[in-house]
Motif scaffolding. Structure first.
Motif, short mmCIF file in Angstrom:
data_model
loop_
_atom_site.label_atom_id
_atom_site.label_comp_id
_atom_site.label_asym_id
_atom_site.label_seq_id
_atom_site.Cartn_x
_atom_site.Cartn_y
_atom_site.Cartn_z
N SER A 15 2.69 3.96 6.08
CA SER A 15 1.67 2.91 6.02
C SER A 15 1.66 2.20 7.36
O SER A 15 2.72 1.81 7.87
N SER A 16 0.49 2.01 7.94
CA SER A 16 0.41 1.29 9.22
C SER A 16 -0.78 0.33 9.19
O SER A 16 -1.75 0.55 8.46
N TRP A 52 -8.73 2.71 6.91
CA TRP A 52 -9.63 1.63 6.55
C TRP A 52 -9.90 0.82 7.81
O TRP A 52 -8.98 0.23 8.37
N ASN A 53 -11.12 0.78 8.25
CA ASN A 53 -11.49 0.05 9.47
C ASN A 53 -12.52 -0.99 9.08
O ASN A 53 -13.68 -0.65 8.79
N ARG A 54 -12.13 -2.26 9.05
CA ARG A 54 -13.01 -3.29 8.51
C ARG A 54 -13.06 -4.50 9.43
O ARG A 54 -12.04 -4.91 9.99
N THR A 55 -14.24 -5.05 9.54
CA THR A 55 -14.45 -6.33 10.21
C THR A 55 -14.73 -7.36 9.14
O THR A 55 -15.71 -7.24 8.39
N ILE A 56 -13.85 -8.37 9.03
CA ILE A 56 -13.93 -9.34 7.93
C ILE A 56 -14.22 -10.71 8.52
O ILE A 56 -13.41 -11.24 9.30
N PRO A 57 -15.36 -11.30 8.19
CA PRO A 57 -15.71 -12.60 8.77
C PRO A 57 -14.69 -13.68 8.42
O PRO A 57 -14.15 -13.71 7.31
N TYR A 73 -6.40 -0.11 0.67
CA TYR A 73 -5.46 -0.87 1.50
C TYR A 73 -5.65 -2.33 1.13
O TYR A 73 -6.50 -3.05 1.67
N TYR A 74 -4.83 -2.77 0.17
CA TYR A 74 -5.08 -4.01 -0.55
C TYR A 74 -5.12 -5.27 0.32
O TYR A 74 -5.87 -6.21 0.00
N PRO A 75 -4.35 -5.39 1.41
CA PRO A 75 -4.48 -6.60 2.23
C PRO A 75 -5.89 -6.85 2.75
O PRO A 75 -6.26 -8.01 2.96
N ALA A 76 -6.68 -5.79 2.94
CA ALA A 76 -8.06 -6.01 3.36
C ALA A 76 -8.86 -6.71 2.26
O ALA A 76 -9.75 -7.52 2.55
N PRO A 116 0.81 -1.22 0.00
CA PRO A 116 0.00 0.00 0.00
C PRO A 116 0.84 1.27 0.00
O PRO A 116 0.50 2.25 -0.66
N ALA A 117 1.97 1.25 0.72
CA ALA A 117 2.86 2.42 0.72
C ALA A 117 3.49 2.63 -0.64
O ALA A 117 3.61 3.77 -1.13
N TYR A 118 3.92 1.53 -1.29
CA TYR A 118 4.52 1.65 -2.61
C TYR A 118 3.55 2.31 -3.59
O TYR A 118 3.95 3.10 -4.45
N CYS A 119 2.27 1.98 -3.48
CA CYS A 119 1.27 2.53 -4.39
C CYS A 119 1.06 4.03 -4.19
O CYS A 119 0.47 4.69 -5.06
N CYS A 120 1.49 4.55 -3.05
CA CYS A 120 1.21 5.94 -2.69
C CYS A 120 2.39 6.87 -2.88
O CYS A 120 2.32 8.06 -2.53
#
Length: 723
Positions: free
Chosen positions: A683-684, A714-719, A257-260, A228-232
């Protein structure tokens, strides 16, 4: 002030600030010494070149059909207009002009490869993928269709140039290896051969998932926080001019934030099938040289490609990590003269020169006489080869897992029970080895907290090549469970060294696409091929199989603690035994490693400190905390005057009794500066888990002259879906 050269059609072929190295204005000459034969004995670094003088072109613009322009750096033989040459392209998003990371500068690395190949009669081109570096367009997720579409267009454009023979090759390591495979699968007619290093034909099975488990590369100091940092990062004003800031803001506003996204696709669905060449091996026609290392995450992919592709192909696996085979400074090794070896491949396929490379055995590997251990720079062994793969010469040797260990006969059935512990796996804390400090250490700490089965001392040396297979009769008390199996060699003094291993999400026992929950208490027969390896088991030592239900921090744990029951007497180990082959001693030897000196020059302004890795164990609570930190130091690329630095930090923690206590917090910072240009991206990520969900928080911040100009969270809850 900039100086710009243009083609007759007005397209820019060379833009560089006038204050920078004046040689670039006319094309820097590389390769001015007398020619030498590829593969000759190595003189001191930086001396050997090919017979043709080379012009280095800082930037060319390659037009796409939608109007987007791709920026590329190029090395071109000076006489190519009158004596056209084939093109070699490395297609990656790592900033061809000033890319910097904790493992070094991509610009300087490029200069140890491309000028050498160009001096041997190739036009070498290093495009920045759309939305990265100096190229126009928006940032993209990994390996999207647009990236491959552009790759096909770039190849066609290059082949049409007056200095090109019409033949193109692609090569690269990691992303570049993926790109070569994926673009070749589109069958552009101008693409005649590829070399893919440290990559895979199946996007799901290796990284960021592995056999249905979330691997450490999803987050933290590995790929998940870096990309994500590289993309920015912004383009360089010296190349794109005053519009650099507008391009930067557009990138920032359109990044994800691609890992999500990756974490939302936990099974092998259409997202991962896209660009996975394994979906149709038979459709792949381009000649491919597949190269890997025994300490790379993709160590098994070379053998899979050799076994499944029908196209002309070769395979090479050495005692390396995630590196080109000629880089020997970080280890492990021994390294080889990869530049000369790759030139033999290109001369055969792009120039119709009989180099003999296709008359040599199909598969060549380093047969290790000792397992890799942390701190060991050179792995004892020798080169061996097989004419076909799978090889009919290799025969399985079966050992049975019994109550007494590994034996020649099954023995009576005996139930062995393993209570759950979440911290098994710390003796090998990552799947990727870049430095010898990343390698596995003595396995006894993990062995003592696993089910282990030992053979009697080996009576006579024998070697294995391929994938050892463990078949286990087992039951677990949860519907979702992780299985980890390590194959170790144990010295007479008790030192336990890992030969190979693998892991499996047991809900994926039959399918990565359609996993099924386990029935608690039900017996299952699980067949798990371990990672491919080449190893000599020595007389007097013992073979050990170690089984556990966790492998932290390399893989994220199951939702609940798992108690495993393994039925000894009904479980077994199958070793791929390779008989001696006299022809191995007649193999064409590789020359010692050679890497030319970069032409741009680098001045270290602040030395990089040694990376740190600290593990803290709280015996009272059973809490394990792992702290990692790295700092690139600060350096200037002399040819362009750009300074850069980067830092990474990471904290991982877990309680031994509670898999839902697993969490990670990590930060990556990357910065560039030159004169009035001063930019930084941070990036964090913070990830934790419950029994039902992944709790994901990612953030990007951007700064210009220390003033914050952008932030997004990005604040996500992923089942969790059987993970």
């Amino acid at each position: 002030m900039s100086v710009t050269n243009k083609n007759d059609d007005g397209s820019v072929i060379h833009t560089v600030p006038q204050r920078v190295n004046p040689a670039l204005l006319a094309g820097n000459t590389v390769g001015i010494l007398s020619p030498t034969t590829a593969g000759a004995q190595t003189p001191e670094a930086g001396v050997r070149t090919g017979p043709r003088k080379v012009r280095e072109i800082e930037n060319i613009w390659i037009p796409m059909s939608d109007g987007t322009k791709i920026a590329a750096r190029m090395w071109l033989p000076e006489d190519a207009e009158s004596n056209p040459v084939p093109v070699l392209m490395e297609y990656i998003p790592y900033r061809k002009r000033d890319g910097a990371s904790l493992t070094g500068s991509s610009r300087l690395r490029d200069e140890t490869i491309h000028p050498y190949l160009a001096s041997h009669g190739y036009a070498c081109v290093r495009p920045d993928i759309r939305g990265s570096g100096d190229s126009e367009g928006l940032p993209l997720d990994e390996y999207v269709k647009q990236e491959q579409d552009d790759g096909v267009e770039i190849i066609a454009w290059l082949a049409r140039q007056s200095w090109c023979t019409g033949k193109v090759g692609m090569f690269g390591i990691s992303w570049g290896g993926y790109s070569a495979l994926q673009v070749a699968a589109r069958r552009p007619p101008e693409l005649k051969a590829i070399i893919t290093l440290c990559s895979t034909e199946d996007r799901y099975t290796e990284e960021p998932y592995h056999n249905g488990l979330v691997a450490d590369g999803m987050f933290g100091l590995a790929w998940g926080i870096l990309y994500p940092a590289y993309c920015c990062r912004p383009p360089d004003p010296a190349i794109v001019g005053d519009r650099w800031r507008d391009m930067w803001m557009e990138r920032l506003q359109n990044v994800d934030y691609y890992p999500a996204i990756w974490l939302a696709h936990q099974h092998r669905d259409a997202y991962w099938k896209h660009a996975s060449i394994s979906e149709d091996y038979g459709a792949f026609e381009c000649p491919v040289y597949a190269v890997g290392g025994w300490f790379d995450p993709y160590r098994s992919t070379v053998a899979r490609m050799l076994a499944n592709f029908k196209c002309p192909r070769k395979g090479l696996v050495g005692p390396w990590g995630h590196e080109y085979p000629n880089y020997s400074d970080r280890g492990p090794g021994p390294a080889i003269d990869w530049l000369a070896e790759s030139l033999r491949w290109w001369d055969h396929w792009l120039k119709d020169i009989d180099t003999g490379i296709m008359e040599e055995p199909l598969y060549r590997v380093w047969m290790q006489e000792e397992p890799m251990m942390r701190g060991v720079h050179q792995i004892p062994g020798r080169w061996v080869a097989e004419d076909s793969w799978p090889s009919s010469r290799i025969k399985p040797r079966k050992l049975y897992i019994t109550k007494d260990g590994l034996e020649s006969n099954p023995g009576a059935e005996t139930a062995r029970v393993l209570k759950p512990l979440q911290t098994v796996g710390t003796t090998a804390p990552g799947r990727m080895v870049r430095r010898v400090k990343d390698a596995p250490t003595d396995q006894r700490i993990d062995d003592a907290r696993s089910l282990t089965f030992d053979s009697e001392p080996i009576e006579e040396d024998f070697e294995i090549l391929g994938a050892p297979v463990v078949t286990l009769d087992l039951a677990v008390d949860q519907s979702v469970a992780l299985l980890s199996v390590r194959l170790n060699e144990v010295d007479p003094d008790g030192l336990s060294k890992r030969v190979t291993y693998d892991v499996l999400n047991l809900t994926h026992r039959d399918s990565h696409e359609f996993p099924e929950p386990l029935e608690p208490g039900k017996r299952y027969r699980i067949r798990l091929p371990l990672d491919d390896c080449a190893h000599v088991f020595k007389s007097g030592r013992r073979i050990r199989v170690a089984v556990s239900t966790s492998h932290w921090p390399s893989y994220w744990p199951s939702p609940e603690p798992v108690t495993l029951t393994l039925y000894a007497g009904r479980s077994e180990l199958e070793l791929p035994v390779r008989p001696p082959r006299a022809e191995d001693w007649e193999l064409n030897p590789f020359d010692p490693p050679f890497s030319p000196e970069p032409t741009s020059g680098r001045t270290v302004l602040e030395e990089a400190p040694e990376p740190t890795r600290v593990s803290e164990w709280d015996a009272a609570t059973g809490k394990l905390t792992i702290r990692n930190a790295q700092n690139s130091g600060r350096a200037r690329i002399d040819a362009i005057g750009t300074e850069s630095w980067s830092t990474e930090s990471e904290v991982k923690e877990i309680f031994d009794h509670d898999p839902t206590s697993a969490k990670i917090e990590a930060q990556y910072i990357t910065a560039f500066m030159r004169d009035e240009w001063n930019v930084r991206v941070e990036s964090s990520v913070r990830v934790s888990v419950s029994k039902d969900d992944y709790l994901f928080v990612g953030q990007i911040k951007a700064f210009e002259h220390e003033a914050e100009v952008f932030t997004k969270t990005w604040n996500r809850t992923i089942p969790r879906m059987l993970v």
